[in-house]
Motif scaffolding. Sequence first.
Motif, mmCIF file in Angstrom:
data_model
loop_
_atom_site.group_PDB
_atom_site.id
_atom_site.type_symbol
_atom_site.label_atom_id
_atom_site.label_comp_id
_atom_site.label_asym_id
_atom_site.label_seq_id
_atom_site.Cartn_x
_atom_site.Cartn_y
_atom_site.Cartn_z
ATOM 1 N N LYS A 279 25.214 -0.431 103.150
ATOM 2 C CA LYS A 279 25.890 -0.650 104.427
ATOM 3 C C LYS A 279 25.211 0.226 105.474
ATOM 4 O O LYS A 279 25.405 1.439 105.502
ATOM 5 C CB LYS A 279 27.376 -0.291 104.311
ATOM 6 N N PHE A 280 24.390 -0.404 106.308
ATOM 7 C CA PHE A 280 23.667 0.329 107.350
ATOM 8 C C PHE A 280 24.494 0.302 108.636
ATOM 9 O O PHE A 280 24.692 -0.762 109.237
ATOM 10 C CB PHE A 280 22.300 -0.296 107.601
ATOM 11 N N ILE A 281 24.963 1.468 109.037
ATOM 12 C CA ILE A 281 25.720 1.575 110.279
ATOM 13 C C ILE A 281 24.749 1.865 111.414
ATOM 14 O O ILE A 281 23.968 2.828 111.359
ATOM 15 C CB ILE A 281 26.787 2.674 110.173
ATOM 16 N N ILE A 282 24.788 1.022 112.429
ATOM 17 C CA ILE A 282 23.862 1.124 113.556
ATOM 18 C C ILE A 282 24.644 1.629 114.767
ATOM 19 O O ILE A 282 25.520 0.925 115.283
ATOM 20 C CB ILE A 282 23.225 -0.238 113.863
ATOM 21 N N PRO A 283 24.361 2.845 115.217
ATOM 22 C CA PRO A 283 25.093 3.392 116.374
ATOM 23 C C PRO A 283 24.916 2.529 117.619
ATOM 24 O O PRO A 283 23.875 1.878 117.807
ATOM 25 C CB PRO A 283 24.464 4.780 116.565
ATOM 26 N N GLN A 284 25.927 2.554 118.457
ATOM 27 C CA GLN A 284 25.936 1.715 119.648
ATOM 28 C C GLN A 284 24.703 1.907 120.512
ATOM 29 O O GLN A 284 24.160 0.942 121.076
ATOM 30 C CB GLN A 284 27.219 2.014 120.446
ATOM 31 N N ASP A 285 24.212 3.155 120.624
ATOM 32 C CA ASP A 285 23.103 3.411 121.551
ATOM 33 C C ASP A 285 21.755 2.909 121.040
ATOM 34 O O ASP A 285 20.762 2.964 121.752
ATOM 35 C CB ASP A 285 23.019 4.909 121.867
ATOM 36 N N LEU A 286 21.727 2.380 119.814
ATOM 37 C CA LEU A 286 20.478 1.826 119.285
ATOM 38 C C LEU A 286 20.411 0.301 119.404
ATOM 39 O O LEU A 286 19.337 -0.284 119.227
ATOM 40 C CB LEU A 286 20.316 2.201 117.805
ATOM 41 N N LYS A 287 21.525 -0.317 119.687
ATOM 42 C CA LYS A 287 21.575 -1.779 119.593
ATOM 43 C C LYS A 287 20.630 -2.470 120.572
ATOM 44 O O LYS A 287 19.929 -3.425 120.199
ATOM 45 C CB LYS A 287 23.017 -2.263 119.791
ATOM 46 N N ALA A 288 20.587 -2.012 121.803
ATOM 47 C CA ALA A 288 19.716 -2.660 122.794
ATOM 48 C C ALA A 288 18.248 -2.501 122.410
ATOM 49 O O ALA A 288 17.452 -3.438 122.558
ATOM 50 C CB ALA A 288 19.975 -2.079 124.178
ATOM 51 N N LYS A 289 17.880 -1.332 121.901
ATOM 52 C CA LYS A 289 16.488 -1.098 121.493
ATOM 53 C C LYS A 289 16.100 -1.999 120.323
ATOM 54 O O LYS A 289 14.990 -2.541 120.277
ATOM 55 C CB LYS A 289 16.303 0.373 121.116
ATOM 56 N N ILE A 290 17.020 -2.139 119.362
ATOM 57 C CA ILE A 290 16.731 -2.995 118.213
ATOM 58 C C ILE A 290 16.643 -4.456 118.642
ATOM 59 O O ILE A 290 15.746 -5.196 118.204
ATOM 60 C CB ILE A 290 17.806 -2.804 117.126
ATOM 61 N N LEU A 291 17.547 -4.890 119.516
ATOM 62 C CA LEU A 291 17.485 -6.264 120.004
ATOM 63 C C LEU A 291 16.174 -6.522 120.731
ATOM 64 O O LEU A 291 15.555 -7.584 120.571
ATOM 65 C CB LEU A 291 18.672 -6.544 120.934
ATOM 66 N N ASN A 292 15.716 -5.561 121.490
ATOM 67 C CA ASN A 292 14.433 -5.702 122.187
ATOM 68 C C ASN A 292 13.290 -5.863 121.181
ATOM 69 O O ASN A 292 12.403 -6.705 121.358
ATOM 70 C CB ASN A 292 14.182 -4.486 123.071
ATOM 71 N N ASP A 293 13.299 -5.062 120.115
ATOM 72 C CA ASP A 293 12.279 -5.185 119.070
ATOM 73 C C ASP A 293 12.332 -6.562 118.409
ATOM 74 O O ASP A 293 11.283 -7.158 118.116
ATOM 75 C CB ASP A 293 12.475 -4.094 118.014
ATOM 76 N N LEU A 294 13.532 -7.062 118.172
ATOM 77 C CA LEU A 294 13.670 -8.381 117.556
ATOM 78 C C LEU A 294 13.132 -9.465 118.484
ATOM 79 O O LEU A 294 12.453 -10.400 118.029
ATOM 80 C CB LEU A 294 15.142 -8.650 117.231
ATOM 81 N N TYR A 295 13.419 -9.362 119.767
ATOM 82 C CA TYR A 295 12.882 -10.328 120.717
ATOM 83 C C TYR A 295 11.348 -10.317 120.706
ATOM 84 O O TYR A 295 10.700 -11.367 120.739
ATOM 85 C CB TYR A 295 13.391 -10.028 122.123
ATOM 86 N N ILE A 296 10.770 -9.115 120.667
ATOM 87 C CA ILE A 296 9.309 -9.006 120.640
ATOM 88 C C ILE A 296 8.740 -9.656 119.378
ATOM 89 O O ILE A 296 7.682 -10.299 119.401
ATOM 90 C CB ILE A 296 8.884 -7.523 120.726
ATOM 91 N N ASP A 297 9.479 -9.519 118.264
ATOM 92 C CA ASP A 297 9.047 -10.114 116.989
ATOM 93 C C ASP A 297 9.332 -11.610 116.910
ATOM 94 O O ASP A 297 9.022 -12.244 115.903
ATOM 95 C CB ASP A 297 9.739 -9.416 115.816
ATOM 96 N N GLY A 298 9.949 -12.164 117.948
ATOM 97 C CA GLY A 298 10.216 -13.598 117.971
ATOM 98 C C GLY A 298 11.573 -14.002 117.454
ATOM 99 O O GLY A 298 11.847 -15.206 117.300
ATOM 100 N N TYR A 299 12.433 -13.035 117.177
ATOM 101 C CA TYR A 299 13.782 -13.355 116.701
ATOM 102 C C TYR A 299 14.695 -13.507 117.914
ATOM 103 O O TYR A 299 15.444 -12.618 118.277
ATOM 104 C CB TYR A 299 14.272 -12.285 115.733
ATOM 105 N N THR A 300 14.587 -14.662 118.515
ATOM 106 C CA THR A 300 15.271 -14.965 119.761
ATOM 107 C C THR A 300 16.245 -16.122 119.539
ATOM 108 O O THR A 300 16.243 -16.759 118.476
ATOM 109 C CB THR A 300 14.250 -15.367 120.831
ATOM 110 N N GLU A 301 17.053 -16.415 120.543
ATOM 111 C CA GLU A 301 18.031 -17.487 120.424
ATOM 112 C C GLU A 301 17.357 -18.826 120.121
ATOM 113 O O GLU A 301 17.854 -19.594 119.283
ATOM 114 C CB GLU A 301 18.848 -17.600 121.722
ATOM 115 N N GLU A 302 16.237 -19.097 120.761
ATOM 116 C CA GLU A 302 15.592 -20.391 120.541
ATOM 117 C C GLU A 302 14.999 -20.514 119.145
ATOM 118 O O GLU A 302 14.816 -21.631 118.638
ATOM 119 C CB GLU A 302 14.515 -20.664 121.597
ATOM 120 N N LYS A 303 14.724 -19.388 118.482
ATOM 121 C CA LYS A 303 14.258 -19.437 117.093
ATOM 122 C C LYS A 303 15.429 -19.595 116.131
ATOM 123 O O LYS A 303 15.364 -20.391 115.181
ATOM 124 C CB LYS A 303 13.500 -18.149 116.737
#
Length: 328
Positions: A279-303
């Motif tokens: 169970k990986f708990i992700i603090p609130q202040d990391l969520k935007a940074k992780i989402l940005n990394d996912l977008y860069i990797d192509g994990y976007t809504e259209e995918k």
Amino acid sequence: MAYEDYVEEITVEGVEDLFDYITGRKNIPDLREDFIFRGVKSSKYELIPSSLRKDDDGEFEIDKYLKGEFPDNRVLKENIVLFDFLEMADKQGFKIPIPQKFREFFHKYVKSDRDYVLEPWPTYDYFEAISLAQHYGIPTCALDWSYDYKVALYFSVIGVLEDKHKDDDCVLWAFNHKTFESSRDSIKNFKDVKLWINRNIPAVSYRPAYNDNPNLNAQKGLFTFVIQKPSDYSGKSLDQLISDELDACMKNEGNEVTIFEKNSGHRITLKEDEKVFYKFIIPQDLKAKILNDLYIDGYTEEKIFPGYASIAESIENRVKLDKLLGRK
């Protein structure tokens, strides 16, 4: 053994820290081979199927899909809502994934007074139909998972763009489903659900057909089910249920822990320090940074949700994310 012997809780300290854990560069194994993943927008939420969840007002979410008064029987309610979904889809000419032999029963059921219930639930023959309904938002007894941890991670952190979840820590769950099920009989041998409910741990994972569902294919999705009678339902989350039942069947053997299911003679073997869940708990202040990394990797809504609507949503979400990250 205690819950912590089967479930390891880790609070991540950064984006790379999380990726290092999952890919085996920390002090746990590489999780990408044997584990499946589930993203949860708030650490307050448990591994409980949508048909059994309550909303913020303490009401069961499935009750919003029911007309009239019904007994407090979760299987009856799931049957009614599922069959309403299948009936409407069938009348509109959409393919519904139920065996042909059930068609007579299906039409007989929807015309009845709805006093009949499939019990225990769910039966193997309805796994595909339940998976379809779950994927389109109908409350069911299934829990969504993904083979791709980045897809699951997207569903964890996307809450940063929502008012309801933006300030919550979120969670990425990892479930060791291959080890958990490797020594168990194939699900095909358990079409008689009476065999399943006589087992100590009546949980199973199931991958539905991808060919007719582009979203499910893009998300590399699968589902877990717990086959039970209503009288056996304890209200426990999946991690708690499995941990408790494993502990009841546990036997130490050197550097391994072997769990013998007393009603079947089958075994599940965990290596030393091997976990069933992380169970990986992700603090609130990391969520935007992780989402940005996912977008860069192509994990976007259209995918993840192929289609024109998701492209429009992606454009809107990127603007929201830029504002959160202080970008112009």
